[in-house]
Design a protein around this motif. Sequence first.
Motif, PDB file in Angstrom:
ATOM      1  N   MET A   1      -1.217   0.178   1.469  1.00 20.62           N
ATOM      2  CA  MET A   1      -0.163  -0.241   0.562  1.00 20.62           C
ATOM      3  C   MET A   1       0.811  -1.207   1.257  1.00 20.62           C
ATOM      4  SD  MET A   1       2.331   2.315  -1.564  1.00 20.62           S
ATOM      5  CE  MET A   1       3.748   2.288  -0.441  1.00 20.62           C
ATOM      6  N   TYR A  60       5.529  -2.840  -8.011  1.00 21.96           N
ATOM      7  CA  TYR A  60       6.593  -2.037  -7.395  1.00 21.96           C
ATOM      8  C   TYR A  60       6.875  -2.629  -6.019  1.00 21.96           C
ATOM      9  CZ  TYR A  60       2.806  -0.273  -4.558  1.00 21.96           C
ATOM     10  OH  TYR A  60       1.740  -0.218  -3.698  1.00 21.96           O
ATOM     11  N   ARG A  61       7.969  -2.241  -5.436  1.00 15.75           N
ATOM     12  CA  ARG A  61       8.288  -2.657  -4.083  1.00 15.75           C
ATOM     13  C   ARG A  61       9.156  -1.552  -3.487  1.00 15.75           C
ATOM     14  NH1 ARG A  61       8.223  -6.734  -0.161  1.00 15.75           N
ATOM     15  NH2 ARG A  61       6.069  -6.736  -0.918  1.00 15.75           N
ATOM     16  N   PRO A  62       8.556  -0.744  -2.625  1.00 12.69           N
ATOM     17  CA  PRO A  62       9.318   0.386  -2.077  1.00 12.69           C
ATOM     18  C   PRO A  62      10.588  -0.077  -1.361  1.00 12.69           C
ATOM     19  CG  PRO A  62       6.985   0.596  -1.533  1.00 12.69           C
ATOM     20  CD  PRO A  62       7.181  -0.782  -2.106  1.00 12.69           C
ATOM     21  N   TRP A  80       1.467  -9.859  -0.158  1.00 10.56           N
ATOM     22  CA  TRP A  80       2.266 -10.353  -1.285  1.00 10.56           C
ATOM     23  C   TRP A  80       3.364 -11.301  -0.795  1.00 10.56           C
ATOM     24  CZ3 TRP A  80       2.438 -10.765  -6.404  1.00 10.56           C
ATOM     25  CH2 TRP A  80       3.664 -11.105  -6.990  1.00 10.56           C
ATOM     26  N   GLY A 100       1.633  -5.225   0.520  1.00 11.04           N
ATOM     27  CA  GLY A 100       2.985  -5.757   0.391  1.00 11.04           C
ATOM     28  C   GLY A 100       3.230  -6.952   1.309  1.00 11.04           C
ATOM     29  N   TRP A 122      14.397   1.634  -5.473  1.00 10.54           N
ATOM     30  CA  TRP A 122      13.691   0.520  -6.076  1.00 10.54           C
ATOM     31  C   TRP A 122      13.637   0.569  -7.584  1.00 10.54           C
ATOM     32  CZ3 TRP A 122       9.873   3.675  -3.370  1.00 10.54           C
ATOM     33  CH2 TRP A 122       8.754   4.032  -4.113  1.00 10.54           C
ATOM     34  N   THR A 167       0.117  -4.574  -7.755  1.00 10.70           N
ATOM     35  CA  THR A 167       0.125  -4.387  -6.307  1.00 10.70           C
ATOM     36  C   THR A 167       1.565  -4.323  -5.783  1.00 10.70           C
ATOM     37  OG1 THR A 167      -0.853  -5.271  -4.271  1.00 10.70           O
ATOM     38  CG2 THR A 167       0.034  -6.889  -5.817  1.00 10.70           C
ATOM     39  N   ASN A 168       1.689  -3.887  -4.539  1.00 12.46           N
ATOM     40  CA  ASN A 168       2.988  -3.785  -3.866  1.00 12.46           C
ATOM     41  C   ASN A 168       3.654  -5.164  -3.813  1.00 12.46           C
ATOM     42  OD1 ASN A 168       5.138  -3.409  -2.139  1.00 12.46           O
ATOM     43  ND2 ASN A 168       3.938  -2.515  -0.461  1.00 12.46           N
ATOM     44  N   TRP A 227      -2.976   6.989  -6.698  1.00 14.84           N
ATOM     45  CA  TRP A 227      -2.655   5.596  -7.041  1.00 14.84           C
ATOM     46  C   TRP A 227      -2.339   5.548  -8.524  1.00 14.84           C
ATOM     47  CZ3 TRP A 227      -6.899   1.978  -4.457  1.00 14.84           C
ATOM     48  CH2 TRP A 227      -6.726   1.997  -3.061  1.00 14.84           C
TER      49      TRP A 227
END
Lengths: 247, 247
Positions: free
Chosen positions: A62, A120-122, A69, A66, A126, A115-116, B98
């Motif tokens: 994950m 979402y983006r931890p 990305w 990110g 968030w 996808t990260n 997931w």
Amino acid sequence: MRTHIVYAHPHNGSLNAALRDEAVQTLEGLGHTVTVSDLYAMDFKAVADYDDFGPTENEHFMAAAGEAWDKGEIAEDIKAEQAKLLAANNVILQFPLWWFTVPAIMKGWMDRVFTNGFGYRPSRDWKRYGDGLLAGRRAMIVVTTGAADVHLSERGINGDINDLLFPIQHGVLFYTGMEVLPPVVVTGAGWQVEYPDMVKHLQGRLETLAETEPIAYRKQTEDYDEHKRLLPGRETEGTTGFALHIA
Amino acid sequence: MRTHIVYAHPHNGSLNAALRDEAVQTLEGLGHTVTVSDLYAMDFKAVADYDDFGPTENEHFMAAAGEAWDKGEIAEDIKAEQAKLLAANNVILQFPLWWFTVPAIMKGWMDRVFTNGFGYRPSRDWKRYGDGLLAGRRAMIVVTTGAADVHLSERGINGDINDLLFPIQHGVLFYTGMEVLPPVVVTGAGWQVEYPDMVKHLQGRLETLAETEPIAYRKQTEDYDEHKRLLPGRETEGTTGFALHIA
């Protein structure tokens, strides 16, 4: 209005395919610009893996996603799907219910596209559940089931279809910021309902996309404490299960 | 004792891979014969389609699958997975959570392996929910989540992990006849729990596989009427949602 349909069925002569075509026609008749991701026809890659992004030293999948990305190193087929979502006002997921959820190819679409960084983006607090990159869009599931209506009711042996869809509707669509309309559920597909009735029902729901009241899932920013626990007293007494998360 | 582990994670250096290896070692130490289907390593085909069986004129995908089953014309990789399940006393599904369910490759394993004829066979009163081809086996999910424990509790923002897993545990594992043990849920994977504690917990659950009380899902043959609706008065007053289907 732009409406994007993500569609998964292995047979182009199926009931699902016919309903998809009816949906496209209805929406275009209403003046929408319609795009369709026909996942089977596209031979969409279903399995999220390291081929989805450039080389990485990061062992945490994950986190590696990110990182990719941030560098813009995401597979082109994923970028194309993300662009279609960003361009749309409405997102429709259409599929036959297989083992009480989406076919694998559509799960793969979720795993890979959300996808990260995009889905979402931890971070410490968030954005999600009512907020997020896809906020401002409306989403709706159109699902066909072989099971009869009564089998998918609360006391029905399979469980309530709304609860069965919760992990998708709440955990994916609302999570990424979209408002989620009640699903169009075609039960008893192929034996219990007449095709013209199904089409009429689907058309009615598409015609009222803009004014249908979304499911009142609770927003992260409103009804939860700092541990992301529902604040005491928010629910009607006696409420349990997923219903707690609907206002 | 034979235990079959179906495992899905894209990285062989992951926490999941380490836990899988610990599980194999523990089970072998207990005298089990252990088989593992490492879906990513096998490059397991995730998408159910017409390539899974011989040529057909049948346009209805599920019916075509059933026809192929009757003729023995099912893809070899599916047959191999079915044989491993039939040979096992215990079946463990291990995966990272997931989007609140299994990765697509494991959903594809369900879609393809539990095909019409093996996972179910439609008929007037077909065997399922506590009965079926896989009866006599015990199943258990081992799942890792990035989310913390509290986020996956009933009042937690994601919903209760047991409800989130209901479509798999009840709708797939119990449906096909297996008894389902409470899941091993490793929350806060990678940040909240210590590896030795995780391993100890997993080992404890594996050591007690045979005597752990299964989730008391209601059997189709016992608690439902002819419309497959829960018989009145079977539940404690006030019970709602998926909890209705647990005795």
